[in-house]
Design a protein around this motif. Structure first.
Motif, PDB file in Angstrom:
ATOM      1  N   TYR A 148       0.838  -1.196   0.000  1.00  0.00           N
ATOM      2  CA  TYR A 148       0.000   0.000   0.000  1.00  0.00           C
ATOM      3  C   TYR A 148       0.871   1.243   0.000  1.00  0.00           C
ATOM      4  O   TYR A 148       1.997   1.239   0.497  1.00  0.00           O
ATOM      5  CB  TYR A 148      -0.943   0.015   1.210  1.00  0.00           C
ATOM      6  N   THR A 151       1.339   5.591   0.602  1.00  0.00           N
ATOM      7  CA  THR A 151       0.872   6.787   1.293  1.00  0.00           C
ATOM      8  C   THR A 151       1.764   7.961   0.861  1.00  0.00           C
ATOM      9  O   THR A 151       2.736   7.778   0.119  1.00  0.00           O
ATOM     10  CB  THR A 151       0.943   6.660   2.827  1.00  0.00           C
ATOM     11  N   HIS A 192       6.366   8.465   5.107  1.00  0.00           N
ATOM     12  CA  HIS A 192       6.598   7.713   6.336  1.00  0.00           C
ATOM     13  C   HIS A 192       6.160   8.539   7.541  1.00  0.00           C
ATOM     14  O   HIS A 192       6.434   9.737   7.638  1.00  0.00           O
ATOM     15  CB  HIS A 192       8.078   7.363   6.462  1.00  0.00           C
ATOM     16  N   ALA A 193       5.478   7.888   8.462  1.00  0.00           N
ATOM     17  CA  ALA A 193       4.974   8.507   9.694  1.00  0.00           C
ATOM     18  C   ALA A 193       3.936   9.595   9.419  1.00  0.00           C
ATOM     19  O   ALA A 193       3.638  10.403  10.293  1.00  0.00           O
ATOM     20  CB  ALA A 193       6.104   9.059  10.547  1.00  0.00           C
ATOM     21  N   SER A 194       3.386   9.608   8.222  1.00  0.00           N
ATOM     22  CA  SER A 194       2.283  10.524   7.914  1.00  0.00           C
ATOM     23  C   SER A 194       1.004   9.985   8.531  1.00  0.00           C
ATOM     24  O   SER A 194       0.934   8.827   8.976  1.00  0.00           O
ATOM     25  CB  SER A 194       2.110  10.649   6.401  1.00  0.00           C
ATOM     26  N   SER A 218      -1.605   9.183   6.951  1.00  0.00           N
ATOM     27  CA  SER A 218      -2.038   8.073   6.090  1.00  0.00           C
ATOM     28  C   SER A 218      -1.337   6.773   6.479  1.00  0.00           C
ATOM     29  O   SER A 218      -1.946   5.690   6.476  1.00  0.00           O
ATOM     30  CB  SER A 218      -1.754   8.400   4.626  1.00  0.00           C
ATOM     31  N   HIS A 219      -0.056   6.859   6.792  1.00  0.00           N
ATOM     32  CA  HIS A 219       0.705   5.685   7.215  1.00  0.00           C
ATOM     33  C   HIS A 219       0.089   5.077   8.471  1.00  0.00           C
ATOM     34  O   HIS A 219      -0.120   3.859   8.571  1.00  0.00           O
ATOM     35  CB  HIS A 219       2.156   6.096   7.460  1.00  0.00           C
ATOM     36  N   TYR A 220      -0.219   5.938   9.433  1.00  0.00           N
ATOM     37  CA  TYR A 220      -0.838   5.460  10.665  1.00  0.00           C
ATOM     38  C   TYR A 220      -2.210   4.853  10.397  1.00  0.00           C
ATOM     39  O   TYR A 220      -2.583   3.832  10.990  1.00  0.00           O
ATOM     40  CB  TYR A 220      -0.949   6.593  11.681  1.00  0.00           C
ATOM     41  N   GLU A 226      -1.796   1.341   9.012  1.00  0.00           N
ATOM     42  CA  GLU A 226      -1.255   0.442  10.026  1.00  0.00           C
ATOM     43  C   GLU A 226      -2.290   0.129  11.110  1.00  0.00           C
ATOM     44  O   GLU A 226      -2.329  -0.988  11.640  1.00  0.00           O
ATOM     45  CB  GLU A 226       0.007   1.048  10.637  1.00  0.00           C
ATOM     46  N   HIS A 274       4.378  -1.150   3.531  1.00  0.00           N
ATOM     47  CA  HIS A 274       4.213   0.282   3.262  1.00  0.00           C
ATOM     48  C   HIS A 274       5.215   0.763   2.226  1.00  0.00           C
ATOM     49  O   HIS A 274       6.410   0.497   2.327  1.00  0.00           O
ATOM     50  CB  HIS A 274       4.398   1.076   4.559  1.00  0.00           C
ATOM     51  N   PRO A 293       6.195   4.462   0.843  1.00  0.00           N
ATOM     52  CA  PRO A 293       5.961   5.908   0.941  1.00  0.00           C
ATOM     53  C   PRO A 293       6.278   6.627  -0.363  1.00  0.00           C
ATOM     54  O   PRO A 293       7.223   6.264  -1.066  1.00  0.00           O
ATOM     55  CB  PRO A 293       6.923   6.339   2.055  1.00  0.00           C
ATOM     56  N   ILE A 334       5.445   2.754  14.680  1.00  0.00           N
ATOM     57  CA  ILE A 334       6.070   3.421  13.537  1.00  0.00           C
ATOM     58  C   ILE A 334       7.176   4.315  14.083  1.00  0.00           C
ATOM     59  O   ILE A 334       6.905   5.214  14.873  1.00  0.00           O
ATOM     60  CB  ILE A 334       5.048   4.254  12.740  1.00  0.00           C
TER      61      ILE A 334
END
Length: 325
Positions: free
Chosen positions: A157, A159, A162-164, A166-168, A171, A183, A185, A322
């Motif tokens: 997937y 996003t 990273h750590a955005s 959307s990432h959260y 997850e 993930h 990015p 994350i």
């Protein structure tokens, strides 16, 4: 003694006139151009919204509202600049939920969203859409989850970083649904679309700006974040409806001022921006950008919403692992 009396009288008069002068400056605000810092690149969705609102403010308040784009480090650079600006009403900020999520999710953040800023006006609600390629056999989130569980390989997937947020979101979905996902990015949404549409990505979080791809069938939306369905996608349920928690319950985009900005200026801006938000023309402009204006909200109510969003991100950070980069 006469000189002492006169000197004391002049000093008293000076002290008495200071509040009156300050009140006059506040009442007459603005008397010079206002800087509006947008911590995002020019030409994007948010930038277009801000420039539209500022054109309207210039007409009603009689001074230029100069938009300055200061992108960088997930909106932190421009945000930190406004945190250090004079609290005189002549520097304001436009930002999104990142203003409260960055201090929770990232390291090196040099501002406090509650100590350094006062909210002015919430312009629109932000929605994140979980989507798959239009060619995918999965037309519902339940179908996607079943297929992902049955897959021998992790589901990929994409996003916007990273750590955005959307990432959260993904997850959180993966953890709650028991999925094995990988993930990937991207540096923004634009480079993500070709890989998602072609099927090189099996899923992604995108914004409402993808509505054209939904309408022509190139992408299939499965779920949206937030507390209610997106009017542009009335048949697509929220994650919350489907039993998934913490995926964007409180999100926003809006205007902020440095703490200490006179309340009268904050209230004046809130009143003018609310009036602009309620114009039929504004609703048409936002709809063209796949956005929905938020209901009228006082600065105090906006602050309460910010606190709820902050608390949600604290919870989300603890729910999935994350690591900041």
């Amino acid at each position: 003694m006469k000189k002492t009396f006169v000197g004391g009288l002049l000093a008293a008069l000076a002290l008495w006139t200071l509040p009156a002068a300050a009140q006059t400056q506040t009442t007459n605000w603005p008397t010079k151009p206002v800087r509006v810092i947008v911590p995002l690149p020019a030409g994007g969705q948010s930038d277009a919204v801000v420039r539209y609102y500022m054109q309207k403010l210039e007409t009603s308040l009689g001074q230029p509202f100069i938009v300055e784009n200061k992108p960088g480090v997930n909106t932190m650079l421009g945000t930190q600049e406004v945190a250090r600006a004079p609290a005189d009403g002549y520097t304001i900020l436009y930002n999104m939920t990142a203003i409260v999520s960055n201090p929770v999710l990232l390291t090196g953040v040099k501002y406090d969203p509650f100590k350094d800023f006062v909210p002015i006006h919430r312009t629109y609600e932000l929605f994140a859409v979980f989507a798959v390629p239009g060619s995918s056999p999965n037309k519902t989130l339940a179908s996607f989850v079943s297929a992902a569980k049955a897959s021998r390989e992790p589901v990929s997937y994409g996003t916007t970083g990273h750590a955005s947020s959307s990432h959260y979101f993904v997850e959180l979905l993966a953890k709650q649904a028991g999925l094995n996902m990988t993930h990937i990015p991207y540096k923004g949404e634009s480079p993500l679309f070709p890989d998602l549409i072609s099927g090189r990505l099996q899923a992604a979080i995108v914004s409402g700006a993808a509505v054209k791809q939904f309408e022509d069938g190139r992408l299939q939306p499965l779920a949206v974040s937030g507390t209610h369905r997106l009017s542009l996608l009335p048949n697509i349920p929220t994650f919350k409806e489907l039993g998934y928690q913490g995926i964007g319950n409180e999100s926003f985009a809006g205007f902020f001022a440095p703490t200490g900005t006179p309340p009268a200026i904050v209230e004046k801006l809130n009143r003018e921006l609310t009036r602009i938000s309620e114009l039929p023309e504004t609703r048409e402009r936002l709809a063209a950008l796949a956005l929905e204006p938020s209901p009228a909200m006082t600065p105090a109510a906006f602050l309460a919403l910010m606190r709820r969003a902050h608390d949600e991100w604290v919870s989300n950070r603890g729910a999935v692992d994350i690591k900041p980069q």
